[in-house]
Write an enzyme that holds these catalytic residues in place. Structure first.
Site, short mmCIF file in Angstrom:
data_model
loop_
_atom_site.label_atom_id
_atom_site.label_comp_id
_atom_site.label_asym_id
_atom_site.label_seq_id
_atom_site.Cartn_x
_atom_site.Cartn_y
_atom_site.Cartn_z
N ARG A 248 0.74 -1.31 -0.07
CA ARG A 248 0.11 -0.05 -0.02
C ARG A 248 0.88 1.39 0.02
NH1 ARG A 248 -3.08 -3.35 -1.34
NH2 ARG A 248 -5.27 -3.47 -0.53
N GLU A 276 -4.14 6.82 -4.08
CA GLU A 276 -3.81 5.77 -4.94
C GLU A 276 -3.75 6.13 -6.49
OE1 GLU A 276 -3.94 1.54 -6.33
OE2 GLU A 276 -3.58 2.39 -4.31
N HIS A 295 -1.81 -0.38 -9.91
CA HIS A 295 -2.16 -1.39 -9.17
C HIS A 295 -2.58 -2.71 -10.13
CE1 HIS A 295 -4.16 -1.92 -4.76
NE2 HIS A 295 -3.57 -2.99 -5.30
#
Length: 337
Positions: A248, A276, A295
């Protein structure tokens, strides 16, 4: 004596998860072991349809964007005894109320760990060969004769540091075994015996960052790990070392990382950032020493079928009364993503 009736099961996940996970073959397999409620999957557990389905549900098969299974939901599902999750982390929907009732929980985290580990190993090997930098320089020069290997290029006996013996970290270690690499591990919770069984050597956190050519971060984001990779650890890294993050973004002090990468001192491979999606003007976008992917390390495309297959296996075991092979334990939540 006739066999016991198949348990009643229902599906609870967002439309995107249902589309990616629940093809006809998967639905047929689930229906072989359960009395499965028909589609669409529940994405709102407060509707009249949801309450009607939940009233008889013994097993809930969940996915991304499943609503929290709080006290109100459990009150509407008095027979619920188990949850089989088709993805990794269960933190978003498994609540204290579930644990208090004694609901059994399974997760497909083991299946999702493999593509993340494969991505990591690929990036470790590519970084050792300086592939991305060399390709960029080659394209600019258009002349092979003008290119010379960068100092330190190659993967023979390079030292790789794995930060955390998480499910993914362990899988990375496993996949690295065929290569001529020296692997070190930092994890404050692992024993010497476990480390030996993994075939690696333990290292302190600062030592891992200071001595490794590549550091790969696999630490779950928990209150204790937010900002774990701080300015001091980044400053300790070797010149031209590579930091890989597939955990993360908030595990790393991103401002400090941006400074270290922008100066050209270290390189970074980031499949996750904080936030993100980086702002369009963030300096990391224009940094030649940073590779940023959206991601994609986790299960995508046909890899979603691996999650579904593991879940079907878990459902079959539970329906036979054998329990889950991949249970999530309440006492382990403090160490899980």
């Amino acid at each position: 004596m006739p066999p016991p009736p198949r348990p009643r099961a229902a599906l609870a996940m967002g439309p995107a998860a249902a589309h990616g996970i629940l093809d006809d073959d998967v639905l047929t397999a689930l229906a072989e072991h359960t009395r499965l409620s028909p589609l669409p999957a529940l994405d709102d557990l407060g509707t009249e349809r949801a309450r009607r389905i939940l009233a008889d549900t013994e097993l809930l098969i969940t996915g991304w964007d499943c609503p929290p299974l709080d006290e109100a939901v459990l009150a509407a599902a008095p027979r619920l005894r188990a949850v089989a999750h088709t993805a990794g982390s269960v933190r978003g929907h498994i609540t204290e109320a579930c644990w208090e009732r004694g609901v059994e929980v399974s997760s497909a985290a083991a299946a999702n760990a493999l593509p993340v580990a494969e991505y990591t190993v690929a990036m470790i090997l590519l970084s050792g060969k300086h592939v991305l930098e060399t390709a960029r320089e080659y394209a600019a020069a258009r002349d092979r004769e003008r290119l010379t290997p960068r100092p330190g290029t190659g993967n023979y006996r390079r030292r790789v540091g794995i930060c955390s013996a998480s499910l993914i970290g362990r899988r990375v270690i496993e996949l690295l075994r065929p290569y001529d690499l020296e692997v070190r591990l930092y994890d404050p919770y692992i024993t010497a015996e476990e480390t030996a069984a993994l075939g690696v050597r333990r290292a302190g956190l600062r030592q891992l960052f200071a001595d490794s050519d590549v550091v790969s971060v696999h630490t779950p984001l928990l209150p204790a790990t937010r900002g774990l990779v701080d300015r001091g650890l980044l400053a300790a890294m070797r010149q031209d070392a590579t930091l890989i993050n597939t955990s993360r973004g908030a595990v790393i002090d991103q401002d400090a990382l941006t400074e270290a990468v922008s100066t050209g001192r270290i390189r970074a491979v980031l499949d996750v950032t904080e936030p993100e999606s980086l702002p369009p003007r963030h300096p990391l976008w224009d940094c030649e020493n940073a590779l940023i992917t959206p991601h994609i390390a986790g299960s995508l495309g046909n890899e979603l079928r691996r999650l579904a297959d593991l879940t079907v296996s878990e459902v079959a075991r539970w329906a036979r009364g054998e329990g889950f092979a991949h249970p999530v334990r309440r006492e382990r939540l403090a160490f899980l993503a």
